[in-house]
Design a protein around this motif. Structure first.
Motif, mmCIF file in Angstrom:
data_model
loop_
_atom_site.group_PDB
_atom_site.id
_atom_site.type_symbol
_atom_site.label_atom_id
_atom_site.label_comp_id
_atom_site.label_asym_id
_atom_site.label_seq_id
_atom_site.Cartn_x
_atom_site.Cartn_y
_atom_site.Cartn_z
ATOM 1 N N SER A 1 -7.044 2.915 3.546
ATOM 2 C CA SER A 1 -7.844 2.862 4.769
ATOM 3 C C SER A 1 -7.096 2.065 5.835
ATOM 4 O O SER A 1 -6.482 1.043 5.528
ATOM 5 C CB SER A 1 -9.188 2.194 4.457
ATOM 6 N N ILE A 2 -7.162 2.549 7.080
ATOM 7 C CA ILE A 2 -6.615 1.803 8.218
ATOM 8 C C ILE A 2 -7.697 1.720 9.275
ATOM 9 O O ILE A 2 -8.288 2.728 9.657
ATOM 10 C CB ILE A 2 -5.351 2.461 8.803
ATOM 11 N N ASP A 3 -7.952 0.500 9.743
ATOM 12 C CA ASP A 3 -8.947 0.267 10.789
ATOM 13 C C ASP A 3 -8.228 0.036 12.115
ATOM 14 O O ASP A 3 -7.620 -1.005 12.334
ATOM 15 C CB ASP A 3 -9.811 -0.940 10.426
ATOM 16 N N PHE A 4 -8.293 1.040 12.996
ATOM 17 C CA PHE A 4 -7.709 0.968 14.336
ATOM 18 C C PHE A 4 -8.774 0.690 15.393
ATOM 19 O O PHE A 4 -8.537 0.904 16.577
ATOM 20 C CB PHE A 4 -7.041 2.300 14.704
ATOM 21 N N SER A 5 -9.940 0.239 15.005
ATOM 22 C CA SER A 5 -11.039 0.028 15.947
ATOM 23 C C SER A 5 -10.674 -1.000 17.020
ATOM 24 O O SER A 5 -9.861 -1.901 16.793
ATOM 25 C CB SER A 5 -12.286 -0.466 15.205
ATOM 26 N N ALA A 6 -11.291 -0.842 18.193
ATOM 27 C CA ALA A 6 -11.160 -1.785 19.313
ATOM 28 C C ALA A 6 -9.715 -1.952 19.786
ATOM 29 O O ALA A 6 -9.239 -3.061 19.996
ATOM 30 C CB ALA A 6 -11.780 -3.132 18.945
ATOM 31 N N ASP B 1 -15.871 11.974 25.639
ATOM 32 C CA ASP B 1 -17.056 12.794 25.877
ATOM 33 C C ASP B 1 -17.881 13.037 24.609
ATOM 34 O O ASP B 1 -18.596 14.001 24.520
ATOM 35 C CB ASP B 1 -16.649 14.143 26.470
ATOM 36 N N GLY B 2 -17.774 12.173 23.626
ATOM 37 C CA GLY B 2 -18.543 12.362 22.402
ATOM 38 C C GLY B 2 -17.900 11.636 21.245
ATOM 39 O O GLY B 2 -17.155 10.692 21.433
ATOM 40 N N GLU B 3 -18.194 12.081 20.052
ATOM 41 C CA GLU B 3 -17.648 11.443 18.869
ATOM 42 C C GLU B 3 -16.717 12.378 18.121
ATOM 43 O O GLU B 3 -16.879 13.587 18.162
ATOM 44 C CB GLU B 3 -18.773 11.038 17.915
ATOM 45 N N VAL B 4 -15.770 11.790 17.449
ATOM 46 C CA VAL B 4 -14.924 12.548 16.544
ATOM 47 C C VAL B 4 -15.283 12.078 15.139
ATOM 48 O O VAL B 4 -15.397 10.901 14.876
ATOM 49 C CB VAL B 4 -13.417 12.347 16.838
ATOM 50 N N ASN C 1 -13.019 3.620 16.050
ATOM 51 C CA ASN C 1 -14.103 3.307 16.987
ATOM 52 C C ASN C 1 -13.602 2.424 18.132
ATOM 53 O O ASN C 1 -12.668 1.639 17.965
ATOM 54 C CB ASN C 1 -15.228 2.559 16.262
ATOM 55 N N ASN C 2 -14.256 2.554 19.283
ATOM 56 C CA ASN C 2 -13.979 1.711 20.454
ATOM 57 C C ASN C 2 -12.528 1.780 20.916
ATOM 58 O O ASN C 2 -11.876 0.765 21.124
ATOM 59 C CB ASN C 2 -14.387 0.260 20.187
ATOM 60 N N LEU D 1 -6.699 12.556 3.886
ATOM 61 C CA LEU D 1 -7.721 12.046 4.803
ATOM 62 C C LEU D 1 -9.047 12.774 4.592
ATOM 63 O O LEU D 1 -9.131 13.992 4.717
ATOM 64 C CB LEU D 1 -7.271 12.221 6.248
ATOM 65 N N THR D 2 -10.069 12.012 4.235
ATOM 66 C CA THR D 2 -11.394 12.586 4.010
ATOM 67 C C THR D 2 -12.451 11.982 4.917
ATOM 68 O O THR D 2 -13.557 12.495 4.997
ATOM 69 C CB THR D 2 -11.845 12.411 2.550
ATOM 70 N N TYR D 3 -12.110 10.888 5.607
ATOM 71 C CA TYR D 3 -13.101 10.265 6.482
ATOM 72 C C TYR D 3 -12.418 9.745 7.739
ATOM 73 O O TYR D 3 -11.500 8.932 7.663
ATOM 74 C CB TYR D 3 -13.815 9.121 5.766
ATOM 75 N N LEU D 4 -12.858 10.243 8.872
ATOM 76 C CA LEU D 4 -12.376 9.816 10.180
ATOM 77 C C LEU D 4 -13.591 9.500 11.012
ATOM 78 O O LEU D 4 -14.493 10.330 11.140
ATOM 79 C CB LEU D 4 -11.558 10.943 10.836
ATOM 80 N N ARG D 5 -13.623 8.305 11.574
ATOM 81 C CA ARG D 5 -14.787 7.929 12.374
ATOM 82 C C ARG D 5 -14.308 7.270 13.657
ATOM 83 O O ARG D 5 -13.505 6.359 13.643
ATOM 84 C CB ARG D 5 -15.665 6.964 11.587
#
Length: 106
Positions: free
Chosen positions: A46-51, A99-102, A72-73, A90-94
């Motif tokens: 897992s890699i967290d690229f949030s913010a 203009d919306g969510e991926v 996210n963000n 890759l099984t989970y991308l959030r």
């Protein structure tokens, strides 16, 4: 803004997350471009690229182990112009787009 370098990857927090996956925490560095992820040596589930300040989801090397990508963000406006085939597990991308969510849940 911080460039994503091998040194930053080495210094970033690395831990086992709540589901037992090894995670690299790149949250909040204001990273504009995804690059140099070959320096992870494909060690992370897992890699967290949030913010961050990331605008495109591309530039991924072959990361067979990566299952979860959190974006996210960010300021993402383009996804997978190149590099999606490099993330075979890759099984989970959030995350969110301008203009919306991926979201990918396989």
């Amino acid at each position: 803004m911080v460039k994503l370098t091998a040194e930053l990857i080495e210094q970033a927090a690395q831990y086992t997350n709540a589901v037992g996956d090894l995670e690299l925490d790149l949250r909040g560095y204001k990273i504009p471009v995804i690059e140099n992820l070959g320096a992870t040596l494909d060690r992370f589930d897992s890699i967290d690229f949030s913010a961050n300040e990331t605008r495109k989801l591309d530039g991924f090397p072959l990361l067979r182990r990566l299952k979860t990508l959190l974006v996210n963000n960010n300021r993402i406006w383009a996804t997978w112009t190149r590099g999606r085939a490099s993330l075979k597990s890759l099984t989970y991308l959030r995350g969110d787009l301008r203009d919306g969510e991926v979201q990918l849940a396989v």
